[in-house]
Write a protein that holds these residues in place. Structure first.
Motif, PDB file in Angstrom:
ATOM      1  N   UNK A 195      29.656  22.002  28.377  1.00 52.94           N
ATOM      2  CA  UNK A 195      28.732  20.935  28.111  1.00 52.94           C
ATOM      3  C   UNK A 195      27.880  20.796  27.215  1.00 52.94           C
ATOM      4  N   UNK A 196      27.237  22.267  27.054  1.00 48.12           N
ATOM      5  CA  UNK A 196      26.411  22.555  25.644  1.00 48.12           C
ATOM      6  C   UNK A 196      27.043  22.282  24.512  1.00 48.12           C
ATOM      7  N   UNK A 197      28.436  22.709  24.466  1.00 44.18           N
ATOM      8  CA  UNK A 197      28.974  22.876  23.363  1.00 44.18           C
ATOM      9  C   UNK A 197      29.351  21.176  22.810  1.00 44.18           C
ATOM     10  N   UNK A 198      29.782  20.420  23.945  1.00 43.30           N
ATOM     11  CA  UNK A 198      30.007  19.065  23.652  1.00 43.30           C
ATOM     12  C   UNK A 198      28.574  18.381  23.261  1.00 43.30           C
ATOM     13  N   UNK A 219      24.665  21.690  21.328  1.00 39.07           N
ATOM     14  CA  UNK A 219      23.785  22.799  21.459  1.00 39.07           C
ATOM     15  C   UNK A 219      24.230  24.002  20.991  1.00 39.07           C
ATOM     16  N   UNK A 220      23.424  25.276  21.036  1.00 37.23           N
ATOM     17  CA  UNK A 220      23.561  26.554  20.604  1.00 37.23           C
ATOM     18  C   UNK A 220      24.368  27.025  21.766  1.00 37.23           C
ATOM     19  N   UNK A 221      25.724  27.614  21.578  1.00 36.57           N
ATOM     20  CA  UNK A 221      26.388  28.420  22.633  1.00 36.57           C
ATOM     21  C   UNK A 221      26.852  29.676  22.472  1.00 36.57           C
ATOM     22  N   UNK A 222      26.429  30.484  23.172  1.00 31.27           N
ATOM     23  CA  UNK A 222      26.523  31.962  23.284  1.00 31.27           C
ATOM     24  C   UNK A 222      27.933  32.271  24.051  1.00 31.27           C
ATOM     25  N   UNK A 223      28.519  33.360  23.949  1.00 34.58           N
ATOM     26  CA  UNK A 223      29.797  33.749  24.755  1.00 34.58           C
ATOM     27  C   UNK A 223      29.214  34.270  25.990  1.00 34.58           C
TER      28      UNK A 223
END
Length: 414
Positions: A239-242, A245-249
């Protein structure tokens, strides 16, 4: 089941006879189910049920509860000695092996016994008392039966209630994921996060994972709980990626029971496909206990995960029994130093030597090392000197909800 229990309880009061409730929990079923697979385990459960049915009188009721647990309702006894004899017959019925798929499988049971001559007012208390008693039977060495005894059951009773509440919690979405950052040791830059489950109990408030995770593992509820954690973590990142937003593993903890369950790899792939999260954002953390139930299979499964572009880390490294003998063969990416070593690194020469040895050995094998439980600047500086790669702990941030995580700066501590 509840209606039958209520009816039998009323009849026992009217006839002044004894109603016995026996809770059976099969001994060692998990090892058989994990080692030989779900299909064999299910066939064994059906064979056990068939043999138990042969013991039924026309007034008795046999029901299967969750997993490898059964309950007998046995009305019409005149004395407790007759109840004891019935419990002994159940143990005796399981003495002979079961022929399953060409294998002779041995299994016993622990039995908790409750009787209507106890000081109870409601029929359902008999089930609760039998459940408490079976816990005691397990502790006494298994393959035995145990009467319910009121003394000293408060802690066990609380354990039992939480065990029952776990079912409700999963159904009513009482769990939440918290996230704890993992940082570069030298710079403090946040590079990834670990997903940690929290339980908001409606009556008891926040319950520690140290309490409910072991219960979930004992009851098998770790399977649906682990599935929920994995899906929730992947969905949140997707959802963050969509949203750009910043996405961390994210690292997700996987229990040994979950890892060895049939279809685990397919389940991971399905969740990634369902949520749309690229596999490179997912890391699975598991302890060395996965090797205790079939090292060769575990190594092959981890190799498959690596082929799916999912990284694998060994958590709590140094506390298990297989650290060195299998480390060279495990296709893992990372090891996480157990916090017990980090805690005393400044005061214990032996702990410091172990930490240094693990870091040096891991680097020679091209593995990344994470130190957990870092709480002070002094510990951070010591681990930097020892060339530890990544750090995690309260010095940088406590586990927190996703929205708080998103507000953190890129470098920690502030």
């Amino acid at each position: 089941m509840e209606n039958q229990l209520e009816h039998a309880f009323r009849l026992s009061q009217q006839s002044q006879s004894l109603l016995a409730v026996m809770h059976l929990d099969l001994d060692g079923f998990k090892a058989i189910n994990d080692g030989l697979g779900f299909t064999i385990g299910n066939q064994l459960l059906m064979a056990v049920a068939d043999r138990l049915r042969q013991l039924l009188r026309h007034t008795d009721t046999l029901a299967r509860l969750t997993g490898d647990e059964f309950v007998f309702l046995m009305p019409g006894f005149r004395a407790r000695e007759e109840v004891v004899a019935a419990a002994e017959r159940i143990l005796g019925a399981l003495e002979h092996p079961f022929e399953i798929d060409g294998r002779a499988l041995h299994i016993s049971t622990s039995i908790g016994v409750a009787c209507s001559d106890e000081d109870i007012k409601q029929a359902h208390e008999l089930l609760q008392h039998a459940d408490l008693a079976v816990e005691v039977a397990k502790k006494q060495g298994r393959n035995t039966w145990q009467w319910y005894q009121r003394e000293g059951v408060r802690h066990t009773s609380e354990h039992l209630m939480l065990r029952h509440d776990l079912h409700t919690a999963l159904r009513e979405n009482q769990f939440e994921l918290y996230y704890q950052p993992v940082v570069n040791a030298a710079s403090g830059q946040v590079l990834s996060v670990e997903a940690l489950v929290r339980w908001h109990h409606p009556r008891h408030g926040m319950i520690s994972p140290g309490i409910f995770i072991p219960i979930a593992e004992q009851t098998g509820q770790i399977i649906p709980l682990g599935r929920w954690v994995l899906r929730q973590a992947c969905q949140s990142l997707a959802d963050l990626r969509a949203k750009g937003e910043r996405v961390l593993p994210v690292a997700v903890n996987i229990s040994s029971l979950q890892f060895h369950r049939d279809g685990f790899l397919d389940e991971v792939q399905y969740i990634l496909d369902e949520t749309g999260l690229p596999p490179g954002f997912l890391e699975l953390e598991m302890t060395e206990s996965i090797l205790m139930e079939g090292a060769e299979q575990a190594i092959e499964m981890i190799r498959t995960l690596r082929g799916m572009c999912i990284t694998v880390a060994i958590d709590d490294f140094g506390t298990g029994f297989s650290s060195l003998s299998y480390l060279r063969d495990l296709p893992i990416h990372k090891i996480k130093l157990d916090r017990a070593f980090v805690q005393d690194i400044l005061t214990s020469r032996s702990n410091a030597a172990i930490v240094q040895g693990i870091i040096t050995m891991a680097h020679h094998m091209d593995l990344v090392v994470v130190a957990e439980g870092v709480e002070t600047r002094e510990q951070q500086q010591d681990l930097i000197r020892r060339d530890c790669d990544l750090l995690q702990g309260f010095l940088f941030a406590r586990p927190m909800p996703l929205e708080d995580l998103m507000a953190l700066p890129y470098i920690l501590p502030e």
